[in-house]
Design an enzyme around this catalytic site. Structure first.
Site, PDB file in Angstrom:
ATOM      1  N   CYS A 154      53.770 -34.377   4.541  1.00  9.97           N
ATOM      2  CA  CYS A 154      52.617 -33.642   3.999  1.00  9.97           C
ATOM      3  C   CYS A 154      53.021 -32.481   3.088  1.00  9.97           C
ATOM      4  CB  CYS A 154      51.751 -33.117   5.128  1.00  9.97           C
ATOM      5  SG  CYS A 154      51.092 -34.445   6.117  1.00  9.97           S
ATOM      6  N   HIS A 157      47.253 -27.451   1.695  1.00  9.15           N
ATOM      7  CA  HIS A 157      47.258 -28.818   2.211  1.00  9.15           C
ATOM      8  C   HIS A 157      45.989 -29.012   3.034  1.00  9.15           C
ATOM      9  CE1 HIS A 157      48.283 -32.502   4.084  1.00  9.15           C
ATOM     10  NE2 HIS A 157      48.631 -31.975   5.245  1.00  9.15           N
ATOM     11  N   ASN A 179      43.006 -35.943   5.700  1.00 10.85           N
ATOM     12  CA  ASN A 179      44.387 -35.523   5.430  1.00 10.85           C
ATOM     13  C   ASN A 179      45.092 -36.655   4.680  1.00 10.85           C
ATOM     14  OD1 ASN A 179      47.086 -34.880   5.486  1.00 10.85           O
ATOM     15  ND2 ASN A 179      47.103 -34.261   7.650  1.00 10.85           N
TER      16      ASN A 179
HETATM   17  N1  ACO Z   1      37.270 -37.691  19.435  1.00 17.25           N
HETATM   18  C1  ACO Z   1      36.880 -37.156  20.618  1.00 17.25           C
HETATM   19  N2  ACO Z   1      37.726 -36.514  21.424  1.00 17.25           N
HETATM   20  C2  ACO Z   1      39.005 -36.380  21.015  1.00 17.25           C
HETATM   21  C3  ACO Z   1      39.468 -36.917  19.801  1.00 17.25           C
HETATM   22  C4  ACO Z   1      38.542 -37.580  18.995  1.00 17.25           C
HETATM   23  N3  ACO Z   1      38.873 -38.128  17.804  1.00 17.25           N
HETATM   24  N4  ACO Z   1      40.777 -36.630  19.683  1.00 17.25           N
HETATM   25  C5  ACO Z   1      41.130 -35.938  20.772  1.00 17.25           C
HETATM   26  N5  ACO Z   1      40.075 -35.806  21.595  1.00 17.25           N
HETATM   27  C6  ACO Z   1      40.003 -35.141  22.886  1.00 17.25           C
HETATM   28  C7  ACO Z   1      41.341 -35.015  23.548  1.00 17.25           C
HETATM   29  O1  ACO Z   1      41.691 -36.203  24.226  1.00 17.25           O
HETATM   30  C8  ACO Z   1      41.101 -33.867  24.506  1.00 17.25           C
HETATM   31  O2  ACO Z   1      40.427 -34.362  25.612  1.00 17.25           O
HETATM   32  P1  ACO Z   1      40.768 -33.800  27.089  1.00 17.25           P
HETATM   33  O3  ACO Z   1      40.432 -32.335  27.023  1.00 17.25           O
HETATM   34  O4  ACO Z   1      39.867 -34.606  27.956  1.00 17.25           O
HETATM   35  O5  ACO Z   1      42.227 -34.049  27.290  1.00 17.25           O
HETATM   36  C9  ACO Z   1      40.131 -32.977  23.732  1.00 17.25           C
HETATM   37  O6  ACO Z   1      39.550 -33.808  22.710  1.00 17.25           O
HETATM   38  C10 ACO Z   1      40.794 -31.781  23.072  1.00 17.25           C
HETATM   39  O7  ACO Z   1      41.970 -32.242  22.407  1.00 17.25           O
HETATM   40  P2  ACO Z   1      42.907 -31.248  21.646  1.00 17.25           P
HETATM   41  O8  ACO Z   1      44.091 -31.989  21.148  1.00 17.25           O
HETATM   42  O9  ACO Z   1      43.138 -30.044  22.493  1.00 17.25           O
HETATM   43  O10 ACO Z   1      41.959 -30.841  20.428  1.00 17.25           O
HETATM   44  P3  ACO Z   1      42.222 -29.795  19.316  1.00 17.25           P
HETATM   45  O11 ACO Z   1      41.128 -28.809  19.274  1.00 17.25           O
HETATM   46  O12 ACO Z   1      43.637 -29.271  19.354  1.00 17.25           O
HETATM   47  O13 ACO Z   1      42.073 -30.670  17.993  1.00 17.25           O
HETATM   48  C11 ACO Z   1      43.451 -31.708  16.343  1.00 17.25           C
HETATM   49  C12 ACO Z   1      42.927 -31.760  17.776  1.00 17.25           C
HETATM   50  C13 ACO Z   1      42.274 -31.839  15.411  1.00 17.25           C
HETATM   51  C14 ACO Z   1      44.426 -32.854  16.142  1.00 17.25           C
HETATM   52  C15 ACO Z   1      44.148 -30.359  16.118  1.00 17.25           C
HETATM   53  O14 ACO Z   1      45.073 -30.113  17.147  1.00 17.25           O
HETATM   54  C16 ACO Z   1      44.856 -30.302  14.815  1.00 17.25           C
HETATM   55  O15 ACO Z   1      44.254 -30.341  13.770  1.00 17.25           O
HETATM   56  N6  ACO Z   1      46.199 -30.155  14.847  1.00 17.25           N
HETATM   57  C17 ACO Z   1      46.977 -30.039  13.664  1.00 17.25           C
HETATM   58  C18 ACO Z   1      47.172 -31.390  13.132  1.00 17.25           C
HETATM   59  C19 ACO Z   1      47.559 -31.327  11.722  1.00 17.25           C
HETATM   60  O16 ACO Z   1      47.132 -30.500  10.976  1.00 17.25           O
HETATM   61  N7  ACO Z   1      48.374 -32.252  11.388  1.00 17.25           N
HETATM   62  C20 ACO Z   1      48.709 -32.409  10.098  1.00 17.25           C
HETATM   63  C21 ACO Z   1      49.755 -31.430   9.630  1.00 17.25           C
HETATM   64  S1  ACO Z   1      51.064 -32.283   9.145  1.00 17.25           S
HETATM   65  C22 ACO Z   1      50.431 -33.533   8.285  1.00 17.25           C
HETATM   66  O17 ACO Z   1      49.513 -33.328   7.541  1.00 17.25           O
HETATM   67  C23 ACO Z   1      50.993 -34.902   8.541  1.00 17.25           C
END
Ligand code: ACO
Length: 325
Positions: free
Chosen positions: A115, A252, A282
């Site tokens: 990314c 990004h 993304n």
């Molecule tokens: N739909 C519904 N529920 C979901 C989904 C979904 N698509 N995905 C995860 N959940 C659930 C999880 O299982 C979890 O459930 P639980 O509490 O029963 O265990 C709950 O939602 C919370 O999950 P978290 O992972 O804590 O959610 P968070 O608020 O952290 O959001 C996310 C997840 C969006 C992935 C976030 O962590 C994020 O954006 N991280 C950075 C990722 C990123 O930017 N990556 C790219 C950078 S590098 C690149 O671009 C390749």
């Protein structure tokens, strides 16, 4: 002091036709439009058609950039293309673009920094231009992340999209001050200790397959805000400029919450941040050049504006560029 600057002469982007709204994922997965929208800011993304390759997207973005610059393929000296989803293991996707746009001299190659790839490619092109190795370089970010997603993993497959963006940089004399047009500073970083936070579980020399994306989202999130703000500030320092000088942050486009928190840390209000994540998802290395092209088309970014670009991706790999448009 007179210096050589790498100045933007053209920009372009291409999004595949198929638009997939969040609601479509809820048909097969335990997810919802509300969850995806509130946690990420993503509302829809584009997916490449069957048989449509990363180079096909890149070629369309490259053609738009050439048209905007009023150039032909052979006016370029080089193409640097950032991708983590190449058409083939080799040859490079860049050489496919080179052939398609009729560039019959010079050189073309791919860069892999996931990314953050576009920032790394931009920095590389800047180094080639300022050292006199090339005069006119096209920098492309192009991805088909839909090819490496696990459609049963709701924690990753809802986040990504496909697309391509391009800019053309050309050598121009500058005064050596922060008022110059062109790339004023870059800052590149990586730390392989964090390989396991975001990776693909396949590869040529390991499994012999392409693999699918695996991510520890929360961990990546924490690193993202701190590292993006820090490299943005370092790049500004190197350019002798401050947050107050920035007209636009072009980040990004991974997650709206990361974008907002980083802007806050850098000290720039959201009305000076280009946001396309709602429509693109993304798109990895394609996200910044597409955001640049969309913002320029919207009339947000104008010639002379000071831009801070910043990105983080698998590796972890992260970086920033300060650019006067
Ligand atoms: N739909 C519904 N529920 C979901 C989904 C979904 N698509 N995905 C995860 N959940 C659930 C999880 O299982 C979890 O459930 P639980 O509490 O029963 O265990 C709950 O939602 C919370 O999950 P978290 O992972 O804590 O959610 P968070 O608020 O952290 O959001 C996310 C997840 C969006 C992935 C976030 O962590 C994020 O954006 N991280 C950075 C990722 C990123 O930017 N990556 C790219 C950078 S590098 C690149 O671009 C390749």
């Amino acid at each position: 002091m007179s210096v050589i600057r790498a100045v933007v002469k053209g920009y372009g982007h291409y999004l595949p036709e198929r638009v997939v709204e969040n609601a479509e994922f809820a048909e097969t997965l335990d997810t919802s439009d509300e969850w995806i929208r509130s946690r990420t800011g993503i509302e829809r993304r584009h997916f490449a058609a069957e048989g449509q390759k990363t180079s096909d997207l890149a070629i369309e973005a490259a053609k738009m950039a050439l048209a905007k610059a009023g150039m032909q393929g052979n006016d370029l000296d080089a193409i640097v293309l950032a991708t983590a989803t190449p058409d083939q293991t080799f040859p490079s996707t860049a050489t496919r673009v080179q052939h398609a746009i009729g560039l019959t001299h010079g050189f073309a190659f791919d860069i892999q920094a996931v990314c953050a790839g576009f920032i790394f490619a931009l920095s590389n092109a800047n180094a080639m231009i300022t050292s006199g190795q090339a005069k006119t370089v096209m920098v492309i970010g192009a991805e088909t992340f839909s090819r490496i997603l696990d459609w049963e993993d709701r924690t990753t497959c809802v986040l990504f999209g496909d697309g391509a963006g391009a800019v053309i940089l050309q050598a121009e004399p500058g005064e050596g001050t922060g008022s110059d047009r062109g790339i004023l500073a870059t800052d590149l970083n990586s730390d392989g200790r964090f390989n396991d936070l975001l990776y693909v579980d396949g590869g040529v020399s390991s499994t012999g397959t392409a693999g699918v994306v695996k991510m520890q989202g929360q961990e990546v999130f924490k690193h993202a805000v701190a590292k993006l703000a820090a490299c943005g500030e370092t790049a500004l320092d190197k350019a002798g400029l401050h947050a107050d000088d920035i007209d636009w942050i072009v980040p990004h486009q991974a997650n709206l919450r990361i974008i907002k928190r980083t802007a806050q840390k850098v000290g720039v209000s959201m009305d000076r941040v280009v946001v396309t994540v709602q429509d693109h998802g993304n798109t990895s290395a394609a996200s910044i050049p597409m955001a640049l092209s969309v913002a320029a088309e919207r009339g947000q970014i104008k010639q002379g504006d000071l831009l801070l670009l910043e990105a983080i991706g698998g590796g972890l790999t992260w970086g920033a560029a300060v650019l006067r448009w």
